[in-house]
Design a protein around this motif. Sequence first.
Motif, PDB file in Angstrom:
ATOM      1  N   THR A 110       0.848  -1.178   0.000  1.00 31.89           N
ATOM      2  CA  THR A 110       0.000   0.000   0.000  1.00 31.89           C
ATOM      3  C   THR A 110       0.888   1.233   0.000  1.00 31.89           C
ATOM      4  N   LEU A 111       0.584   2.149  -0.905  1.00 31.31           N
ATOM      5  CA  LEU A 111       1.276   3.443  -0.949  1.00 31.31           C
ATOM      6  C   LEU A 111       0.278   4.523  -0.562  1.00 31.31           C
ATOM      7  N   ALA A 112       0.680   5.346   0.376  1.00 33.87           N
ATOM      8  CA  ALA A 112      -0.168   6.442   0.837  1.00 33.87           C
ATOM      9  C   ALA A 112      -0.336   7.478  -0.274  1.00 33.87           C
ATOM     10  N   PRO A 113      -1.398   8.274  -0.218  1.00 34.31           N
ATOM     11  CA  PRO A 113      -1.555   9.346  -1.203  1.00 34.31           C
ATOM     12  C   PRO A 113      -0.315  10.248  -1.208  1.00 34.31           C
ATOM     13  N   LEU A 135      -5.119  -3.281  -7.013  1.00 34.10           N
ATOM     14  CA  LEU A 135      -6.398  -3.661  -6.422  1.00 34.10           C
ATOM     15  C   LEU A 135      -7.279  -2.447  -6.144  1.00 34.10           C
ATOM     16  N   ASP A 136      -6.676  -1.364  -5.613  1.00 38.41           N
ATOM     17  CA  ASP A 136      -7.422  -0.149  -5.275  1.00 38.41           C
ATOM     18  C   ASP A 136      -6.573   1.069  -5.576  1.00 38.41           C
ATOM     19  N   GLY A 137      -7.227   2.172  -5.948  1.00 37.62           N
ATOM     20  CA  GLY A 137      -6.529   3.436  -6.142  1.00 37.62           C
ATOM     21  C   GLY A 137      -5.956   3.597  -7.539  1.00 37.62           C
ATOM     22  N   GLN A 138      -4.924   4.397  -7.628  1.00 33.74           N
ATOM     23  CA  GLN A 138      -4.234   4.656  -8.892  1.00 33.74           C
ATOM     24  C   GLN A 138      -2.744   4.678  -8.598  1.00 33.74           C
ATOM     25  N   LEU A 139      -1.947   4.146  -9.523  1.00 36.15           N
ATOM     26  CA  LEU A 139      -0.519   4.032  -9.294  1.00 36.15           C
ATOM     27  C   LEU A 139       0.236   4.251 -10.594  1.00 36.15           C
ATOM     28  N   GLU A 140       1.291   5.041 -10.510  1.00 37.67           N
ATOM     29  CA  GLU A 140       2.171   5.228 -11.664  1.00 37.67           C
ATOM     30  C   GLU A 140       3.475   4.494 -11.359  1.00 37.67           C
ATOM     31  N   ILE A 141       3.840   3.574 -12.240  1.00 36.45           N
ATOM     32  CA  ILE A 141       5.074   2.802 -12.074  1.00 36.45           C
ATOM     33  C   ILE A 141       5.948   3.061 -13.293  1.00 36.45           C
ATOM     34  N   SER A 171      -5.625  10.878  -4.427  1.00 37.85           N
ATOM     35  CA  SER A 171      -5.904  11.312  -3.051  1.00 37.85           C
ATOM     36  C   SER A 171      -6.289  10.148  -2.140  1.00 37.85           C
ATOM     37  N   ALA A 172      -6.256   8.936  -2.672  1.00 33.69           N
ATOM     38  CA  ALA A 172      -6.570   7.743  -1.875  1.00 33.69           C
ATOM     39  C   ALA A 172      -5.378   6.792  -1.918  1.00 33.69           C
TER      40      ALA A 172
END
Length: 183
Positions: A110-113, A135-141, A171-172
């Motif tokens: 889990t990565l915080a906002p 699984l949840d949120g948005q992530l840039e890798i 923001s999540a």
Amino acid sequence: MESRLAARLAELRTERGWSLDDLARRTEVSRSTLSRLERAEISPTAALLSRLCAAYERPMSRLLAEVESEPPQLVRADAQPVWHDAPSGFTRRSVSPPHPNLRGEVVEATLAPGADIAYDSPPPVPGLEQHIWLLDGQLEITTSGTAHTLTPGDCLRFRLWGPTRFRNTASAPARYALVVVLP
């Protein structure tokens, strides 16, 4: 666990016949920080552990598994080791801990906002196969110089050859499963 991790890091350095100065040159981490880490006076960040793992040529999950007892076949949710790096906003749960006789493992992260973690050191195991399922949120890798934006359900798979970056610009919290397959 932190004291066992500190002791294992000291063992790895000693096994290689390296001084703290040798390790400092290899990792670009100060000698004093390494010394304090090996004496369990400080807790390592994800970025610091990444540099050490690269120097010792092992994935972070292997290093963490080496300081834990032999995992059972069934790992209940409340027994899964969790590691927090509060300064970076990163939490790592070892869902399926590594085992010497198995090549794969599953991690929930889990990565915080606003979290932005760059792993600039060489990978601990070049060519390590990874699958990241958001699984949840948005992530840039970013891997191999290319940024990928993942939304829930997306899966990014790659072999780890160089620096990577994980950014949560939403923001999540971003929660994802990481599947690591050792060569």
